[in-house]
Design a protein around this motif. Sequence first.
Motif, mmCIF file in Angstrom:
data_model
loop_
_atom_site.group_PDB
_atom_site.id
_atom_site.type_symbol
_atom_site.label_atom_id
_atom_site.label_comp_id
_atom_site.label_asym_id
_atom_site.label_seq_id
_atom_site.Cartn_x
_atom_site.Cartn_y
_atom_site.Cartn_z
ATOM 1 N N ASN A 1 -3.117 -5.952 2.493
ATOM 2 C CA ASN A 1 -1.924 -5.192 2.840
ATOM 3 C C ASN A 1 -0.792 -6.141 3.253
ATOM 4 O OD1 ASN A 1 -0.154 -3.172 3.553
ATOM 5 N ND2 ASN A 1 -1.321 -2.462 5.321
ATOM 6 N N ALA B 1 0.810 -1.218 0.000
ATOM 7 C CA ALA B 1 0.000 0.000 0.000
ATOM 8 C C ALA B 1 0.840 1.263 0.000
ATOM 9 C CB ALA B 1 -0.934 0.005 1.216
ATOM 10 N N ASP C 1 -6.670 -0.143 5.583
ATOM 11 C CA ASP C 1 -7.510 0.164 4.424
ATOM 12 C C ASP C 1 -7.639 -1.026 3.479
ATOM 13 O OD1 ASP C 1 -7.707 2.701 5.448
ATOM 14 O OD2 ASP C 1 -6.250 3.596 4.078
ATOM 15 N N ASP C 2 -6.537 -1.726 3.261
ATOM 16 C CA ASP C 2 -6.483 -2.814 2.285
ATOM 17 C C ASP C 2 -6.355 -4.152 3.016
ATOM 18 O OD1 ASP C 2 -6.071 -4.553 0.215
ATOM 19 O OD2 ASP C 2 -4.236 -3.600 -0.536
#
Length: 281
Positions: free
Chosen positions: A169, A56, A165-166
Amino acid sequence: MTTVAYQGEPASNSSTVARTLYPAGSELPFTSFEQALDAVTLGAADVAVIPVDNSAAGRVADVHHLLPESGLFIVAEYFLPIRFDLMAVSGASLDRLECVRSHVHALGQCRKVLREGGWRTLVSDDTAGAAREVAELGDPRHAALAPPAAAELFGLRVLRSAVEDDPDNTTRFVVLSRAAVPAPHTGEPTMTSLFFCVRNIPSALYKALGGFASSAVNLTKIESYQVGAGLNASRFYAEIEGHPEEPRVELALQELRFFSTEVRVLGVYPAHGHRRTERSG
């Protein structure tokens, strides 16, 4: 017993990788990547575990600057799925939070939860260090973004889990050693890291890399950098899929050397299983 140096504190992601790769080893934490590498160079540690790329946030450590001059070699790589929990002292709650601490990369990888909460942020040297700071502060208005293990280590309460967020990740780590221990050529997937400096002539880089294309060798990374303030030819750090003893890789390296003033192999090591999983997915 293997002594493992890393940047960060116990319960950090680097510490997790160190324990995973060397479960019977001794950990030696430092505040900077340079200090961790120096510990290996000077013999205070056997290996260093350094994060180099995050899916990321991009580059983590400037390995292309640190590695060529360190005299160390890459002997392994490891991909770690990254998870961050939002944690605070007992009695804290989301609606009372005012400030969240963490490493700059962690803050960048958890923007959504930070935006939703509207909290101000403070940058710490390390994710686990941020958790320690929150525990020492004892203020329910402060929280940390840190790996799950940090909550248990510092006695913190998890307010929200897996806030990255991901969900995919991932951070790639490399293991550095004083001794060059190249992986044997067995036919198993192998990575080769190298440093080179092209001749100061037109199209030198294009010609130097041409052998990789014609020999069907996958170049997974290339980074350029200048040394000093002069106008010398750029230096490059590169990573390829393959072993130097494979005929196709050997041919590509021959062409690279022809158009370069210097080529140094910095590591030949097994490709981590994450690469095969990522490719098949």
